[in-house]
Design a protein around this motif. Structure first.
Motif: not given
Length: 588
Positions: A350-370
């Motif tokens: 299988v070909a190598l595939t990178a997945d940076a994750g979905l486009v997401q929206t957070i509130c200012e000052g919040s953290s999120i996993l990529l």
């Protein structure tokens, strides 16, 4: 009982024949007339020996030159004949020159013959004689048996054989006696000469057919070929056809006869058995073409020639820049022996595939996993990760870093697998700016600005149940309020310390009246003259202004029929001053 006996005495071998007219007597041993024995002419003496037109003869099959080979077995026959007789008997004896038994007599026709013995000069001599009544035959009778020649060095052997032809008149008269003997000599054996050189191909391909031969050898009756290991084929002649095996070796041959075998002649055979093994490098990245294969050859006769089916112009042992696939190769050596083989070049499934994750929206000052649930897949693990930009990340080299962007940011992920293959992917984290929420004081009540729902806190502790846009504070306490906006962001106000009443007057001092309360349709507001021109406002519990009117007279009657049932806040603010009045209102 009448007996007719004939004894024939001959120097070395004697046959004795004994019979009666009625064949009522078995044959007897020791009356062949051989050296030391009597004969039977005293019993059957009417006629001289070997007269009357009859005969006795010996057939010694296999000894045309009256020579024997030590240890070999020969079939013998004795025939007694006289045309007018119908009863016959015989005896046979084989003696050495020392008058001992020579070799071994063997019965091959037990119905007609038997072995009998008699001691003569301290030697138990063995005779083949007829069985009782076995000689009844008109005109002649043949008796069959065999003899195994003695050991080498015995020397000449005498065969003594005699027979009686009876006339059948019931007495011993008128019977004829016949006897004879021969001497056979021990054959002096000479083994065949060594075969001449072997002719045939000596450098050959494994699995090919070849014929080898030697010139005929005088006196040889057969030939013995000994194949090299793994070769196939047999022959007892001076020519052999063989299927070559995988190994080189020596092919010997000997010529044989009854006396033994010759010295061997041999030829060395060189076999080309081409063997091949591949060393290879598979394609490192899916869909790539950096495969390589090299064949290592042995077992043939150098030099080698290489023909790649997919690269006819390449005549070397190595091919490069290969995509995934099977590659066939034909290898030939200097004998033109050929073998075909192939090598399989593989690639990651299988070909190598990178997945940076979905486009997401957070509130200012919040953290999120990529990254995705698997930020890298396919290719060949393990993987290396590189996120860009790295600012605001807890690590730029892990699969799922924690991001805390202060503004909307585009992130790029570069994945490198164990084979050096790479793949990239991008995602965006949208940051929603925080809306402001603030606290204001009206009379003895704190009001929150902005949309709800709200949650009030006193000295950092949650005020259970206080989720309205206002709260009545306690003196000398610290308050703040949080609200959750429709985008999911939770905003918290600055702390408000309540220490004194911030209004200039209360409702009694201002002489303001509002009635009826609760109200159904019309609300009457009575104010002093100094409040003329003030603003009369009504707010719902979400902080929204639902009614506003300028007080143009000291008594004002307002129609609130459009308001829904519930709780409201009434506020009157003196124009051009900081004095205001507020009161809770219930609408029915």
């Amino acid at each position: 009982m009448l007996r007719k006996c004939i004894v024939a005495l001959i120097p070395f071998v004697c046959i004795f024949f004994l019979t009666s007219e009625k064949m009522s007597d078995d044959g007897r041993a020791g009356y062949t007339g051989s050296p030391g024995e009597n004969d039977c002419t005293s019993c059957h003496g009417s006629f001289p020996v070997n007269t009357g037109g009859g005969s006795i003869s010996l057939q010694n099959t296999g000894m045309p030159l009256n020579e024997y080979i030590a240890g070999q077995t020969y079939n013998l026959s004795v025939t007694v004949a006289r045309s007018t007789n119908n009863l016959f008997g015989f005896a046979f004896e084989a003696l050495t020159s020392l008058n001992d038994n020579a070799g071994t007599l063997n019965i091959t026709d037990a119905a007609a013959t038997q072995i009998k013995t008699r001691v003569v000069n301290a030697v138990t001599r063995r005779n083949v004689v007829h069985q009782l009544n076995a000689g009844a035959m008109s005109g002649s009778k043949t008796f069959n048996f065999s003899w195994t020649a003695p050991a080498s060095g015995t020397g000449p052997v005498g065969f003594y054989f005699a027979g009686v032809a009876a006339d059948g008149n019931g007495n011993d008269n008128n019977d004829y006696v016949y006897k004879s003997s021969i001497t056979i000599n021990e054959q002096v054996c000479t083994v065949p000469d060594q075969p001449s050189g072997i002719s045939g191909n000596t450098a050959i391909c494994s699995g090919s057919n070849h014929t080898y031969s030697v010139s005929p050898v005088a006196g040889a009756t057969s030939y013995t070929w000994t194949n090299p290991s793994g070769w196939q084929g047999t022959s007892s002649t001076n020519t052999i056809s063989l299927l070559a095996g995988n190994a080189s070796g020596t092919l010997p041959v000997v010529a044989n006869n009854a006396c033994g075998s010759s010295q061997s002649s041999s030829v060395s055979l060189l076999v080309s058995n081409i063997q091949s093994a591949f060393s290879k490098t598979n394609v490192s990245c899916f869909g790539g073409s950096n495969g390589m294969a090299t064949v290592n050859v042995s077992g043939g006769i150098t030099p080698y020639t290489y023909v790649w089916a997919d690269f006819p112009s390449n005549n070397t042992s190595t091919i490069n820049n290969l995509p995934v696939g099977n590659y066939a190769l034909s290898i030939s050596d200097s004998l033109n022996c050929t073998t075909t083989t192939s090598v399989a070049i593989s690639q990651p499934s299988v070909a190598l595939t990178a997945d940076a994750g979905l486009v997401q929206t957070i509130c200012e000052g919040s953290s999120i996993l990529l990254g995705g649930s698997q930020s890298a897949s396919g290719g060949t693990s393990p993987y290396l990760y590189s996120w860009s930009p790295g600012s605001g990340l807890n690590s730029a080299t892990v699969s799922n870093p924690l991001a805390n962007p202060i503004a909307s940011t585009n992130y790029s992920l570069l994945v490198t697998d164990n084979n050096g293959c790479t793949s990239t992917d991008n995602t965006t984290i949208n940051v929603l700016p925080a809306a402001e929420v603030s606290i204001s004081l009206m009379n003895d009540t704190l009001f929150a600005s902005g949309g709800g729902p709200f949650q009030w806190y006193e000295n950092g502790a949650i005020l259970n149940g206080d989720t309205l846009p206002f709260v009545v504070p306690s003196l000398n306490q610290s308050y703040y309020v949080s609200t959750t906006y429709s985008n999911g962001c939770i905003i918290q106000s600055s702390a408000f310390f309540y220490s004194t009443i911030s209004v200039s007057e209360n409702d009694d001092e201002l002489h303001i009246e509002i009635f009826p309360n609760p109200v159904r349709d019309h609300l009457t507001i009575s104010i002093p003259a100094e409040l003329l021109g003030s603003y009369f406002e009504i707010f719902n519990l979400s902080g929204q202004k639902v009614f506003e009117e300028i007080l143009g007279s000291t008594t004002l009657r307002s129609n609130l029929n459009h308001l829904t049932h519930g709780f409201y806040i009434v506020r009157i603010k003196e124009s051009g001053a900081d004095k205001f009045f507020h009161k809770k209102l219930v609408k029915h």
